[in-house]
Write a protein that holds these residues in place. Structure first.
Motif, PDB file in Angstrom:
ATOM      1  N   ASP A 257       0.838  -1.215   0.000  1.00 62.72           N
ATOM      2  CA  ASP A 257       0.000   0.000   0.000  1.00 62.72           C
ATOM      3  C   ASP A 257       0.870   1.261   0.000  1.00 62.72           C
ATOM      4  O   ASP A 257       0.568   2.244  -0.685  1.00 62.72           O
ATOM      5  CB  ASP A 257      -0.900   0.032   1.248  1.00 62.72           C
ATOM      6  CG  ASP A 257      -2.009  -1.002   1.165  1.00 62.72           C
ATOM      7  OD1 ASP A 257      -2.305  -1.472   0.049  1.00 62.72           O
ATOM      8  OD2 ASP A 257      -2.568  -1.353   2.215  1.00 62.72           O
ATOM      9  N   TYR A 258       1.939   1.195   0.795  1.00 69.90           N
ATOM     10  CA  TYR A 258       2.875   2.338   0.861  1.00 69.90           C
ATOM     11  C   TYR A 258       3.473   2.569  -0.538  1.00 69.90           C
ATOM     12  O   TYR A 258       3.561   3.708  -1.009  1.00 69.90           O
ATOM     13  CB  TYR A 258       3.945   1.993   1.900  1.00 69.90           C
ATOM     14  CG  TYR A 258       4.910   3.096   2.287  1.00 69.90           C
ATOM     15  CD1 TYR A 258       4.541   4.436   2.260  1.00 69.90           C
ATOM     16  CD2 TYR A 258       6.199   2.777   2.710  1.00 69.90           C
ATOM     17  CE1 TYR A 258       5.444   5.430   2.647  1.00 69.90           C
ATOM     18  CE2 TYR A 258       7.096   3.767   3.100  1.00 69.90           C
ATOM     19  CZ  TYR A 258       6.716   5.091   3.056  1.00 69.90           C
ATOM     20  OH  TYR A 258       7.605   6.066   3.437  1.00 69.90           O
ATOM     21  N   ALA A 259       3.826   1.465  -1.214  1.00 74.10           N
ATOM     22  CA  ALA A 259       4.429   1.563  -2.556  1.00 74.10           C
ATOM     23  C   ALA A 259       3.448   2.192  -3.549  1.00 74.10           C
ATOM     24  O   ALA A 259       3.814   3.105  -4.306  1.00 74.10           O
ATOM     25  CB  ALA A 259       4.870   0.183  -3.031  1.00 74.10           C
TER      26      ALA A 259
ATOM     27  N   THR B  86      15.207   0.023   9.549  1.00 74.46           N
ATOM     28  CA  THR B  86      14.832   1.156   8.702  1.00 74.46           C
ATOM     29  C   THR B  86      15.769   2.312   9.032  1.00 74.46           C
ATOM     30  O   THR B  86      16.324   2.377  10.126  1.00 74.46           O
ATOM     31  CB  THR B  86      13.362   1.634   8.924  1.00 74.46           C
ATOM     32  OG1 THR B  86      13.335   2.578   9.999  1.00 74.46           O
ATOM     33  CG2 THR B  86      12.407   0.502   9.222  1.00 74.46           C
ATOM     34  N   CYS B  87      15.896   3.231   8.065  1.00 75.44           N
ATOM     35  CA  CYS B  87      16.790   4.386   8.280  1.00 75.44           C
ATOM     36  C   CYS B  87      16.230   5.335   9.316  1.00 75.44           C
ATOM     37  O   CYS B  87      16.957   6.161   9.854  1.00 75.44           O
ATOM     38  CB  CYS B  87      16.953   5.172   6.985  1.00 75.44           C
ATOM     39  SG  CYS B  87      17.594   4.203   5.663  1.00 75.44           S
ATOM     40  N   VAL B  88      14.897   5.267   9.532  1.00 75.84           N
ATOM     41  CA  VAL B  88      14.262   6.224  10.444  1.00 75.84           C
ATOM     42  C   VAL B  88      13.922   5.604  11.800  1.00 75.84           C
ATOM     43  O   VAL B  88      13.269   6.232  12.627  1.00 75.84           O
ATOM     44  CB  VAL B  88      12.984   6.845   9.809  1.00 75.84           C
ATOM     45  CG1 VAL B  88      13.349   7.805   8.699  1.00 75.84           C
ATOM     46  CG2 VAL B  88      12.031   5.769   9.301  1.00 75.84           C
TER      47      VAL B  88
ATOM     48  N   PRO C 228       5.974   9.157  10.997  1.00 76.73           N
ATOM     49  CA  PRO C 228       5.705  10.326  10.145  1.00 76.73           C
ATOM     50  C   PRO C 228       5.829  10.083   8.634  1.00 76.73           C
ATOM     51  O   PRO C 228       5.564  10.990   7.848  1.00 76.73           O
ATOM     52  CB  PRO C 228       6.765  11.337  10.612  1.00 76.73           C
ATOM     53  CG  PRO C 228       7.882  10.501  11.119  1.00 76.73           C
ATOM     54  CD  PRO C 228       7.315   9.194  11.581  1.00 76.73           C
ATOM     55  N   SER C 229       6.230   8.865   8.204  1.00 82.42           N
ATOM     56  CA  SER C 229       6.447   8.634   6.757  1.00 82.42           C
ATOM     57  C   SER C 229       5.142   8.683   5.970  1.00 82.42           C
ATOM     58  O   SER C 229       4.080   8.413   6.507  1.00 82.42           O
ATOM     59  CB  SER C 229       7.091   7.257   6.529  1.00 82.42           C
ATOM     60  OG  SER C 229       8.326   7.204   7.160  1.00 82.42           O
ATOM     61  N   GLY C 230       5.261   8.973   4.673  1.00 79.77           N
ATOM     62  CA  GLY C 230       4.073   8.983   3.816  1.00 79.77           C
ATOM     63  C   GLY C 230       4.436   9.510   2.449  1.00 79.77           C
ATOM     64  O   GLY C 230       5.435  10.220   2.300  1.00 79.77           O
TER      65      GLY C 230
HETATM   66  C1  SIN Z   1      13.933   3.780   4.942  1.00 85.75           C
HETATM   67  O1  SIN Z   1      14.191   3.094   5.904  1.00 85.75           O
HETATM   68  O2  SIN Z   1      14.820   4.115   4.145  1.00 85.75           O
HETATM   69  C2  SIN Z   1      12.538   4.247   4.630  1.00 85.75           C
HETATM   70  C3  SIN Z   1      11.607   4.237   5.753  1.00 85.75           C
HETATM   71  C4  SIN Z   1      10.295   4.911   5.442  1.00 85.75           C
HETATM   72  O3  SIN Z   1      10.004   5.295   4.308  1.00 85.75           O
HETATM   73  O4  SIN Z   1       9.515   5.090   6.391  1.00 85.75           O
END
Ligand code: SIN
Length: 463
Positions: free
Chosen positions: A87-89, A265-267, A425-427
Motif C-alpha cells: 500500500d505504501y508503494a 529502517t533508516c528512520v 511520520p512517513s508517507g
Molecule cells: C527507509 O528506511 O529508508 C525508509 C523508511 C520509510 O520510508 O519510512
C-alpha cells in the motif's frame, strides 16, 4: 560473484530463486535504450502518463498478496508489514500520477516593455536508481513514480538480497502499458552497476537509498559527468521523551518506530533519550512491551519481528550489544538470539538496554536491528545536545504535551523529519529526506518531483 544471485529467505537461509546477473554489455545496452526513449516519453502528455501510472498502481493492488509474499520471502518482514508496504508503494504511484498533471511553469514580469519571460519545467533525462532491501517495493516506487510522472525514463538496480520484488513491479509496469524501455531493471553487484551508472553519459540523474559511505562514493563518481543526485542515506534517530509526555502513548509510539521491520529502517529510533524523572517508569513499560513481541518467520501468523537480513547485519548488532554491556549497560529485555551461521538465518529478540552512556558504539553507529538503548537527560539543552551529536540528520522524534518544549525541540533538532508525538511520520505526501550526512534532496510530496525536472527560462524580445 557468480553469474547468478542466489536470493535467500532470511528466515530459513534457503535459496528461493536464482536471478541472472546482467553483463556489462547488457547494462550498457539497457542504459542506451533508456536514453533513446527519453524524447518520446517526455512528449507523452501528462494526462496520459498519469493514466499509465494509475494503471500500474491498480495492477499492483490486484497482485497485492503475491507481492507481499515475495517481500516477506526475500526480506523476512512479517506478512502484515509486507501488505502494508505494498500500500505504501502504490501510494507513491497514486500521488505522482496526480503530480504529473501539476508540473507548472510561470511567467515573470520583464524589466522592459519589449520582453516577455516564461519559465518552464522539463524532464531531466534518464534516471538510474539503486534501491535497498529494507523496503524493496516502496523505495523503488518512491523513485520510479516521480521520475515517470516527470517524463523521465527509469532504470533500477535492486539490492542483491531482494531483486524479485523489483522484477515483479517492473513486469507489472509493462503490463500496465508503460513502454518496456521506459522502465527497466538490471541485476548485479552494487559496486559494478554503480560504476556503470555513474560513468554513463546517458544517465542524467542518480537516485539512491542506502548507506552513507556508498552514497558518498556515488556522489563522487557522479561528479565527472555532473549528474544530479538524490541521496537518502543513513540515520541515527533520537527519540526524546520529556517529563510531561503521555507515557503510555510514548511507549506505544517508541515500540512502533523502533521495532518496525525488526529495526531495519533508516528512520528507526536508534537512541531513546528519556528525562531522568520518568526514565525508570518508561524503561520498565517499554521493556515489558518489547519482551512480548513475537519473533519468527514473517510468513507465520502472529510474527511481529522477522529475521535480520544477513550475517553482516547480525554481527554488527551483536557487537553493539556486547560493547554496550562491557561498558556497563543493563539488559532490561531481550539479548537472545536464534541463529545458524551454516544455514544462514539470524534472529535477534527485541533488546532494551538501560544505563547507556555516550561512549558506547550503539550511541554513534547505525544499528539496523531491534535494539533500543535508553539514556537519560536532565535539561532540554542536554537532550538536544545528545540528539544532535551525530553526523546523521534524517529523523528525530520527541514526546511532550507542552507547546513551549515542543517548539524549542522542533526548532533545535537538526533533522529533516521530526515527529512530535508521532512515531510514524512517513508517507507519500511528505518530503522525506535528511540533513547533514543523511543525504541530499527529498522524496515524496510536492518536493519529490522537483529533482526530476530541469528549469528552463525563455526570454522573448523585440515586442
Ligand atoms: C527507509 O528506511 O529508508 C525508509 C523508511 C520509510 O520510508 O519510512
Amino acid at each position: 560473484m557468480s553469474d547468478y544471485i542466489k536470493v535467500k529467505n532470511p528466515a530459513t537461509g534457503q535459496v528461493i530463486k536464482e536471478i541472472r546477473i546482467n553483463s556489462e554489455e547488457e547494462i550498457k545496452e539497457k542504459l542506451k535504450k533508456g536514453h533513446d526513449c527519453f524524447k518520446k516519453w517526455a512528449k507523452v502528455n501528462a494526462h496520459e502518463r498519469s493514466r499509465l501510472l494509475r494503471n500500474w498502481s491498480r495492477i499492483i493492488q490486484e497482485n497485492k498478496t503475491e507481492i507481499a509474499e515475495i517481500i516477506t520471502l526475500e526480506n523476512g518482514k512479517p506478512l502484515s508489514e509486507s501488505l502494508g508496504e505494498v500500500d505504501y508503494a502504490t501510494s507513491y504511484i497514486d500521488w505522482y500520477a496526480e503530480e504529473a498533471k501539476r508540473i507548472y511553469g510561470r511567467t515573470v514580469p520583464a524589466s522592459s516593455e519589449t520582453k516577455r519571460i516564461i519559465v518552464t519545467k522539463q524532464p531531466i533525462g534518464l534516471v538510474a536508481a539503486i534501491t535497498p532491501w529494507n523496503f524493496p517495493a516502496a523505495m523503488m516506487t518512491r523513485k520510479a513514480a516521480p521520475a515517470l510522472a516527470a517524463g523521465c525514463p527509469f532504470i533500477v538496480k535492486p539490492a542483491v538480497e531482494t531483486p524479485i520484488t523489483t522484477i515483479k513491479l517492473v513486469e507489472l509496469a509493462h503490463e500496465a502499458g508503460i513502454p518496456v524501455d521506459v522502465i527497466q531493471y538490471v541485476n548485479g553487484s552494487g559496486t559494478k552497476v554503480g560504476e556503470l551508472f555513474t560513468s554513463s553519459e546517458y544517465v542524467r540523474k542518480i537516485t539512491f537509498t542506502g548507506s552513507t559511505p556508498i552514497g558518498k562514493l556515488l556522489i563522487k563518481n557522479s561528479a565527472d559527468t555532473v549528474k544530479h543526485v538524490t541521496m537518502e542515506l543513513g540515520g541515527h534517530a533520537p527519540l526524546i521523551v520529556c517529563e510531561d509526555a503521555d507515557l503510555d502513548f510514548a511507549v506505544q509510539q517508541a515500540l512502533l518506530t523502533k521495532f518496525r521491520n525488526a529495526g531495519q529502517t533508516c528512520v528507526c529510533a536508534n537512541r531513546i533519550i528519556v528525562h531522568e524523572k520518568i526514565a525508570k517508569t518508561f524503561s520498565k513499560e517499554f521493556a515489558e512491551a518489547a519482551q512480548k513481541l513475537i519473533v519468527g518467520n514473517g510468513l507465520d501468523k502472529g510474527t511481529q519481528i522477522g529475521p535480520i537480513i544477513n550475517e553482516k547485519g547480525y554481527n554488527k548488532i551483536i557487537n553493539q550489544i556486547n560493547d554496550a554491556i562491557e561498558k556497563g549497560a543493563e539488559v532490561l529485555a531481550g539479548n537472545q538470539f536464534i541463529a545458524d551461521r551454516e544455514k544462514g538465518y539470524f534472529f535477534v529478540s527485541p533488546t532494551v538496554l538501560a544505563n547507556v552512556k555516550l561512549n558506547m558504539n550503539i550511541m554513534h553507529e547505525e544499528t539496523f536491528g531491534p535494539v533500543a538503548p535508553i539514556i537519560t537527560f536532565k535539561s532540554l539543552e542536554d537532550a538536544v545536545e545528545i540528539a544532535n551529536s551525530t553526523p546523521y540528520g534524517l529523523a528525530a522524534y520527541f514526546f511532550t504535551n507542552n507547546y513551549k518544549t515542543g517548539t524549542y525541540l522542533s526548532e533545535n533538532l537538526d533533522f529533516g523529519i521530526v515527529g512530535w508525538n508521532d512515531g510514524a511520520p512517513s508517507g507519500s505526501h511528505i518530503p522525506f529526506g535528511g540533513m547533514k550526512e543523511s543525504g541530499i534532496g527529498r522524496e515524496g510530496g510536492l518536493e519529490g518531483i522537483e529533482p526530476y525536472l530541469e528549469t528552463k527560462y525563455l526570454s522573448i524580445g523585440n515586442f
